[in-house]
Scaffold this motif. Structure first.
Motif, PDB file in Angstrom:
ATOM      1  N   LEU A  25      28.536   5.662 -22.855  1.00 11.73           N
ATOM      2  CA  LEU A  25      28.169   4.767 -23.952  1.00 11.73           C
ATOM      3  C   LEU A  25      28.328   3.302 -23.550  1.00 11.73           C
ATOM      4  CD1 LEU A  25      29.924   6.665 -26.889  1.00 11.73           C
ATOM      5  CD2 LEU A  25      27.538   6.814 -26.195  1.00 11.73           C
ATOM      6  N   LEU A  26      29.444   2.996 -22.866  1.00 10.79           N
ATOM      7  CA  LEU A  26      29.675   1.617 -22.433  1.00 10.79           C
ATOM      8  C   LEU A  26      28.654   1.180 -21.392  1.00 10.79           C
ATOM      9  CD1 LEU A  26      33.572   1.652 -22.220  1.00 10.79           C
ATOM     10  CD2 LEU A  26      32.172   0.433 -23.893  1.00 10.79           C
ATOM     11  N   MET A  27      28.195   2.137 -20.568  1.00 11.88           N
ATOM     12  CA  MET A  27      27.164   1.813 -19.589  1.00 11.88           C
ATOM     13  C   MET A  27      25.886   1.371 -20.292  1.00 11.88           C
ATOM     14  SD  MET A  27      26.269   1.605 -16.453  1.00 11.88           S
ATOM     15  CE  MET A  27      24.718   0.714 -16.299  1.00 11.88           C
ATOM     16  N   VAL A  28      25.499   2.092 -21.336  1.00 11.82           N
ATOM     17  CA  VAL A  28      24.286   1.739 -22.083  1.00 11.82           C
ATOM     18  C   VAL A  28      24.446   0.356 -22.726  1.00 11.82           C
ATOM     19  CG1 VAL A  28      22.817   2.344 -24.053  1.00 11.82           C
ATOM     20  CG2 VAL A  28      23.651   4.136 -22.521  1.00 11.82           C
ATOM     21  N   ILE A  29      25.627   0.094 -23.311  1.00 16.37           N
ATOM     22  CA  ILE A  29      25.831  -1.168 -24.031  1.00 16.37           C
ATOM     23  C   ILE A  29      25.974  -2.335 -23.061  1.00 16.37           C
ATOM     24  CG2 ILE A  29      27.397  -2.425 -25.562  1.00 16.37           C
ATOM     25  CD1 ILE A  29      28.027   0.308 -26.878  1.00 16.37           C
ATOM     26  N   SER A  30      26.866  -2.216 -22.056  1.00 14.62           N
ATOM     27  CA  SER A  30      27.082  -3.334 -21.124  1.00 14.62           C
ATOM     28  C   SER A  30      25.847  -3.582 -20.269  1.00 14.62           C
ATOM     29  CB  SER A  30      28.308  -3.071 -20.247  1.00 14.62           C
ATOM     30  OG  SER A  30      28.120  -1.903 -19.472  1.00 14.62           O
ATOM     31  N   GLY A  31      25.211  -2.504 -19.784  1.00 11.92           N
ATOM     32  CA  GLY A  31      23.987  -2.666 -19.003  1.00 11.92           C
ATOM     33  C   GLY A  31      22.859  -3.241 -19.830  1.00 11.92           C
ATOM     34  N   GLY A  32      22.774  -2.802 -21.080  1.00  3.65           N
ATOM     35  CA  GLY A  32      21.734  -3.314 -21.968  1.00  3.65           C
ATOM     36  C   GLY A  32      21.903  -4.794 -22.246  1.00  3.65           C
ATOM     37  N   LEU A  33      23.157  -5.229 -22.458  1.00  2.00           N
ATOM     38  CA  LEU A  33      23.414  -6.649 -22.698  1.00  2.00           C
ATOM     39  C   LEU A  33      23.067  -7.485 -21.472  1.00  2.00           C
ATOM     40  CD1 LEU A  33      26.802  -6.379 -24.635  1.00  2.00           C
ATOM     41  CD2 LEU A  33      24.625  -7.175 -25.561  1.00  2.00           C
ATOM     42  N   ASP A  34      23.388  -6.947 -20.298  1.00  2.00           N
ATOM     43  CA  ASP A  34      23.064  -7.640 -19.055  1.00  2.00           C
ATOM     44  C   ASP A  34      21.546  -7.788 -18.895  1.00  2.00           C
ATOM     45  OD1 ASP A  34      23.564  -8.822 -16.506  1.00  2.00           O
ATOM     46  OD2 ASP A  34      23.080  -6.907 -15.562  1.00  2.00           O
ATOM     47  N   MET A  35      20.815  -6.726 -19.221  1.00  2.00           N
ATOM     48  CA  MET A  35      19.361  -6.743 -19.070  1.00  2.00           C
ATOM     49  C   MET A  35      18.679  -7.593 -20.145  1.00  2.00           C
ATOM     50  SD  MET A  35      18.395  -5.018 -16.447  1.00  2.00           S
ATOM     51  CE  MET A  35      16.671  -4.695 -16.845  1.00  2.00           C
ATOM     52  N   LEU A  36      19.346  -7.715 -21.295  1.00  2.00           N
ATOM     53  CA  LEU A  36      18.731  -8.411 -22.421  1.00  2.00           C
ATOM     54  C   LEU A  36      18.410  -9.862 -22.066  1.00  2.00           C
ATOM     55  CD1 LEU A  36      18.020  -7.392 -25.266  1.00  2.00           C
ATOM     56  CD2 LEU A  36      20.154  -8.387 -26.078  1.00  2.00           C
ATOM     57  N   ASP A  37      19.324 -10.520 -21.339  1.00  2.00           N
ATOM     58  CA  ASP A  37      19.124 -11.913 -20.955  1.00  2.00           C
ATOM     59  C   ASP A  37      18.014 -12.077 -19.919  1.00  2.00           C
ATOM     60  OD1 ASP A  37      20.863 -13.156 -22.622  1.00  2.00           O
ATOM     61  OD2 ASP A  37      22.558 -13.079 -21.242  1.00  2.00           O
ATOM     62  N   ARG A  38      17.652 -10.993 -19.251  1.00  2.00           N
ATOM     63  CA  ARG A  38      16.663 -11.074 -18.180  1.00  2.00           C
ATOM     64  C   ARG A  38      15.258 -10.718 -18.657  1.00  2.00           C
ATOM     65  NH1 ARG A  38      20.039 -10.454 -13.332  1.00  2.00           N
ATOM     66  NH2 ARG A  38      22.154  -9.930 -14.004  1.00  2.00           N
ATOM     67  N   GLN A  39      15.148 -10.336 -19.935  1.00  2.00           N
ATOM     68  CA  GLN A  39      13.858  -9.875 -20.451  1.00  2.00           C
ATOM     69  C   GLN A  39      13.231 -10.923 -21.370  1.00  2.00           C
ATOM     70  OE1 GLN A  39      12.275  -7.242 -19.498  1.00  2.00           O
ATOM     71  NE2 GLN A  39      13.941  -6.400 -18.264  1.00  2.00           N
ATOM     72  N   THR A  40      11.961 -11.144 -21.202  1.00  2.00           N
ATOM     73  CA  THR A  40      11.229 -12.032 -22.111  1.00  2.00           C
ATOM     74  C   THR A  40      10.237 -11.256 -22.969  1.00  2.00           C
ATOM     75  OG1 THR A  40       9.613 -12.441 -20.356  1.00  2.00           O
ATOM     76  CG2 THR A  40      11.426 -14.028 -20.584  1.00  2.00           C
ATOM     77  N   ASP A  41       9.911 -10.025 -22.541  1.00  2.00           N
ATOM     78  CA  ASP A  41       8.980  -9.190 -23.305  1.00  2.00           C
ATOM     79  C   ASP A  41       9.683  -8.687 -24.576  1.00  2.00           C
ATOM     80  OD1 ASP A  41       7.294  -7.315 -24.368  1.00  2.00           O
ATOM     81  OD2 ASP A  41       6.996  -6.173 -22.526  1.00  2.00           O
ATOM     82  N   PRO A  42       9.209  -9.043 -25.772  1.00  2.00           N
ATOM     83  CA  PRO A  42       9.888  -8.644 -27.019  1.00  2.00           C
ATOM     84  C   PRO A  42       9.971  -7.128 -27.195  1.00  2.00           C
ATOM     85  CG  PRO A  42       7.740  -9.623 -27.490  1.00  2.00           C
ATOM     86  CD  PRO A  42       8.018  -9.878 -26.048  1.00  2.00           C
ATOM     87  N   ASN A  43       8.969  -6.395 -26.712  1.00  2.00           N
ATOM     88  CA  ASN A  43       9.001  -4.937 -26.851  1.00  2.00           C
ATOM     89  C   ASN A  43      10.099  -4.321 -26.000  1.00  2.00           C
ATOM     90  OD1 ASN A  43       6.814  -4.811 -28.645  1.00  2.00           O
ATOM     91  ND2 ASN A  43       5.340  -4.869 -26.960  1.00  2.00           N
ATOM     92  N   ARG A  44      10.287  -4.829 -24.779  1.00  2.00           N
ATOM     93  CA  ARG A  44      11.351  -4.315 -23.911  1.00  2.00           C
ATOM     94  C   ARG A  44      12.722  -4.709 -24.460  1.00  2.00           C
ATOM     95  NH1 ARG A  44      10.023  -4.810 -17.606  1.00  2.00           N
ATOM     96  NH2 ARG A  44      11.611  -3.186 -17.613  1.00  2.00           N
ATOM     97  N   ARG A  45      12.842  -5.912 -25.020  1.00  2.00           N
ATOM     98  CA  ARG A  45      14.106  -6.330 -25.634  1.00  2.00           C
ATOM     99  C   ARG A  45      14.433  -5.431 -26.822  1.00  2.00           C
ATOM    100  NH1 ARG A  45      16.194 -11.464 -24.577  1.00  2.00           N
ATOM    101  NH2 ARG A  45      16.996 -11.607 -26.706  1.00  2.00           N
ATOM    102  N   ARG A  46      13.409  -5.074 -27.592  1.00  2.00           N
ATOM    103  CA  ARG A  46      13.622  -4.201 -28.747  1.00  2.00           C
ATOM    104  C   ARG A  46      14.098  -2.825 -28.307  1.00  2.00           C
ATOM    105  NH1 ARG A  46      15.301  -5.071 -33.317  1.00  2.00           N
ATOM    106  NH2 ARG A  46      16.690  -3.378 -32.765  1.00  2.00           N
ATOM    107  N   ARG A  47      13.518  -2.294 -27.211  1.00  2.00           N
ATOM    108  CA  ARG A  47      13.946  -0.983 -26.703  1.00  2.00           C
ATOM    109  C   ARG A  47      15.389  -1.029 -26.213  1.00  2.00           C
ATOM    110  NH1 ARG A  47       8.627  -0.800 -24.554  1.00  2.00           N
ATOM    111  NH2 ARG A  47       9.376  -1.364 -22.457  1.00  2.00           N
ATOM    112  N   LEU A  48      15.756  -2.126 -25.542  1.00  2.00           N
ATOM    113  CA  LEU A  48      17.147  -2.278 -25.092  1.00  2.00           C
ATOM    114  C   LEU A  48      18.096  -2.335 -26.285  1.00  2.00           C
ATOM    115  CD1 LEU A  48      16.667  -4.899 -22.233  1.00  2.00           C
ATOM    116  CD2 LEU A  48      17.503  -2.557 -21.945  1.00  2.00           C
ATOM    117  N   MET A  49      17.703  -3.089 -27.310  1.00  2.00           N
ATOM    118  CA  MET A  49      18.529  -3.194 -28.513  1.00  2.00           C
ATOM    119  C   MET A  49      18.685  -1.839 -29.187  1.00  2.00           C
ATOM    120  SD  MET A  49      19.720  -6.236 -29.096  1.00  2.00           S
ATOM    121  CE  MET A  49      20.056  -6.186 -30.852  1.00  2.00           C
ATOM    122  N   ASP A  50      17.600  -1.100 -29.310  1.00  2.00           N
ATOM    123  CA  ASP A  50      17.658   0.224 -29.947  1.00  2.00           C
ATOM    124  C   ASP A  50      18.587   1.151 -29.179  1.00  2.00           C
ATOM    125  OD1 ASP A  50      15.937  -0.557 -31.922  1.00  2.00           O
ATOM    126  OD2 ASP A  50      14.142   0.330 -31.004  1.00  2.00           O
TER     127      ASP A  50
END
Length: 390
Positions: A25-50
């Protein structure tokens, strides 16, 4: 020596299971937060958030299962009409099961009410139904049956009980598996298909509800899991408590009032401050009970105090609430806790509301509203009493 070795093995299995699941679970959350700053595509950001939201919800569910297994979860038992409560779950069960799995209810007309937490009962039935579905890879029938058992006298229970059975026509279990089904993190499912806490949670719920649970199963002949729940002599409420699967997005409001937030953890305080701001509250933060009392003493306007129970400094949230009632009886207090059993019982005995962590925005809004309403009704009652005595 053998018993000590078995205890150590059981603790190792439990802690290993917790570490494995939470690391994922922490891998999904910490990795997702790390990737969130690197994404500009709103659809990919939404998938990471979900993905992060789902991981957080699974973490909350895992913690709840652990508390249920340890019989330390906070239950709110009340008289429940089993036939109405469980019968109303058909749509939920249909959505959770496959098309080749059918559910039948078998409840007599005069089935007794039971004294349980209605929401937790629904979660147990849903849990058992999903287990039964997985035990029937080629489809089959799940029967949920209720029976009155008057004057039951057995080793662990005695009195009037309702037996609530979830029966499947699946593959069944061997004697070896049957002997281990209530062990936490023991599972026969493939990796990723189950945490191994389902039946441990059921056992904890039944025991904490002053009942018990039993399993009958044979290979190739299906399984029957039987919950024995104490009869309630009181009338069941007509209001049902359905499992909430969807949460609505709450628009930002304004002018809700001033809240004194008492929280020693910086990250939690920052998040809760954002949530309160979204709900339209202005927030003043204190990092300890002593600081909160100081903030109240300097004359600032406070409409509600929202405090964690466990805090450093020698005074916990319950003691803070008592002191606030003594000094400023007009200020409502809402407490929150991830787990503090003794303090929770103490707070409930004094009628202080508690919001369990983790919570969502709509749950926070409802708890704040209820705390303010309770204090207003208490204040109104005191004024009426004073007026009458005058």
């Amino acid at each position: 020596t053998l018993r000590q070795a078995q205890k150590i093995e059981a603790i190792g299995q439990l802690t290993g299971g917790v570490a494995h699941d939470f690391n994922n679970l922490l891998m999904v959350i910490s990795g997702g937060l790390d990737m969130l700053d690197r994404q500009t595509d709103p659809n990919r950001r939404r998938r990471l958030m979900d993905g992060m939201i789902q991981a957080a919800q699974r973490g909350a569910s895992l913690t709840k299962q652990l508390l249920a297994f340890s019989r330390r979860q906070t239950l709110r038992p009340e008289p429940v009409d089993v036939a109405t409560q469980i019968g109303g779950m058909r749509e939920l069960l249909d959505r959770s099961l496959r098309g080749d799995v059918h559910v039948e209810f078998d409840f007599p007309e005069q089935l007794w009410a039971v004294e349980v937490d209605p929401g937790e009962l629904e979660l147990v039935i849903l849990n058992l139904a999903v287990n039964a579905r997985d035990a029937m890879p080629n489809g089959g029938t799940i029967t949920v049956r209720g029976e009155n058992l008057p004057n039951l006298h057995e080793e662990d229970i005695a009195g009037d009980y309702v037996r609530l059975s979830v029966i499947d026509t699946g593959v069944g279990m061997s004697a070896e598996i049957l002997s281990r089904v209530f062990e936490p993190f023991f599972t026969t499912k493939d990796v990723g298909k189950g945490s191994g806490l389902g039946l441990a949670q059921v056992h904890g719920f039944a025991t904490q509800s002053r009942g018990t649970v039993r399993i009958k199963s044979q290979l190739g002949q299906g399984t029957s899991i039987e919950l024995y729940l104490p009869r309630s002599r009181n009338l069941a409420s007509k209001q049902r408590h359905l499992i909430e699967l969807n949460r609505t997005t709450r628009p930002k409001q304004d002018g809700q009032g001033q809240i004194l937030l008492v929280e020693d953890d910086e990250e939690v305080a920052a998040l809760v401050g954002e949530m309160l701001d979204q709900l339209g509250y202005q927030v003043t933060r204190a990092a300890s009970a002593a600081a909160a009392l100081g903030a109240l003493a300097d004359g600032r306007a406070v409409d509600l105090v929202f405090s964690d129970i466990m805090m450093p400094g020698g005074m916990n949230g319950v003691e803070l609430a008592r002191e606030i009632r003594r000094r400023r009886s007009d200020v409502p207090v809402l407490l929150t806790s991830g787990y503090a059993e003794a303090a929770i019982h103490e707070a409930e005995a004094e009628g202080i509301q508690i919001l369990a962590k983790p919570y969502h925005l709509d749950e926070l809004a409802a708890a704040l509203s209820a705390a303010k309403s309770d204090r207003q009704s208490d204040t109104g009652s005191k004024r009426l009493s004073s007026s009458l005595s005058s």
